[in-house]
Design an enzyme around this catalytic site. Structure first.
Site: not given
Ligand code: NAD
Length: 247
Positions: A90, A155
């Site tokens: 994730n 992305y």
């Molecule tokens: P967020 O920024 O709140 O969380 C991201 C997570 O990834 C965090 O726990 C962070 O510690 C971890 N992370 C980032 N870089 C890292 C690294 N170098 N090593 C280890 N861990 C790392 O974002 P989110 O919205 O919770 O995103 C989670 C997933 O959902 C991602 O893959 C994102 O692409 C995807 N996503 C999010 C959305 C949205 O609208 N929020 C939409 C579609 C997909």
């Protein structure tokens, strides 16, 4: 409740946002959850927050681009538990610069976290899943993996790769009873979205037929379903959880 009793689950990016909610949801459904975060402070903070809710979670902070480091931690988790049943890839970062303003380092960084890390952790757990005659790997994709995105080219490129990885690994691992699926969230209320311009968010939300932004719980529930035995005949899918978003 979908029961994940005795299931050992690794969740990358489990420290906040969608990953933290998946952690909660899986714990509440009786799984043993281990989170991988990016650094000690954020992992400690998440564990503390979960402890206040009465949830006992273990965490690590491996460099997700260092296969050997991940492999050693995964081995430790296997030796402690005797099995690893579910992996959720994730962790992810986003981007929104124009291509002219995107450096090749920016592009490589996003591929490193969103794609190469998924490969590294999956590669480390697969032998243990094969050994236990089954498992589930779930990846966080995005609605931009279907529609593309008009900025931040790395992305959507990375999320198309997540879908390709998911569909192909599902074929490779089906003979070993390992299911591989992805969840493609639409715009979801987390820190990732907070960093985007407000007008961009408002326009996106206005275009969602179900009339609201996603909540981390909406996404976590989809992961729970796909991880459970209720989805035992589902592999290689990218499940859109986006309120019917179009772009
Ligand atoms: P967020 O920024 O709140 O969380 C991201 C997570 O990834 C965090 O726990 C962070 O510690 C971890 N992370 C980032 N870089 C890292 C690294 N170098 N090593 C280890 N861990 C790392 O974002 P989110 O919205 O919770 O995103 C989670 C997933 O959902 C991602 O893959 C994102 O692409 C995807 N996503 C999010 C959305 C949205 O609208 N929020 C939409 C579609 C997909």
């Amino acid at each position: 409740m979908l029961n994940l009793q005795n299931k050992v689950v690794i969740i990358t990016g489990g420290t906040r946002g969608i990953g933290l909610e998946i952690t909660r949801t899986f714990y509440e459904n009786n799984a043993k959850v281990i989170i991988f975060g990016s650094k000690k402070e954020t992992v400690d903070k998440a564990i503390e927050e979960l402890q206040k809710e009465g949830k006992d979670i273990k965490g690590y902070y491996p460099n997700l681009n260092d296969y050997e480091e991940i492999n050693n931690i995964v081995k430790e988790i296997y030796n402690e538990n005797g099995h690893i049943d579910i992996l959720i890839n994730n962790a992810g970062i986003s981007a929104n610069k124009k291509i002219e303003d995107t450096s090749s380092e920016d592009f490589v960084k996003i591929m490193d976290i969103n794609v190469n890390a998924m490969f590294n952790v999956s590669k480390a757990v697969v032998p243990y899943m094969k050994n236990n005659n089954g498992g589930v790997i779930l990846n966080t994709s995005s609605m931009v993996s279907i529609y593309g995105q008009p900025s931040g080219i790395g992305y959507p490129t990375s999320k198309f790769a997540v879908n390709g990885f998911t569909k192909s690994l599902a074929r490779e691992l089906a003979p070993f009873n390992i299911r591989v699926n992805a969840v493609a969230p639409g715009i979801t209320k987390t820190d990732m979205i907070e960093s985007l311009p407000k007008e961009m968010i408002n326009t996106l939300v206005d275009s969602i037929p179900l009339g609201r932004m996603g909540k981390p719980k909406d996404i976590a529930n989809a992961f729970l379903f796909l991880a459970s035995d209720m989805a035992s005949y589902i592999s290689g899918v990218v499940l859109q959880v986006d309120g019917l978003a179009r772009n």
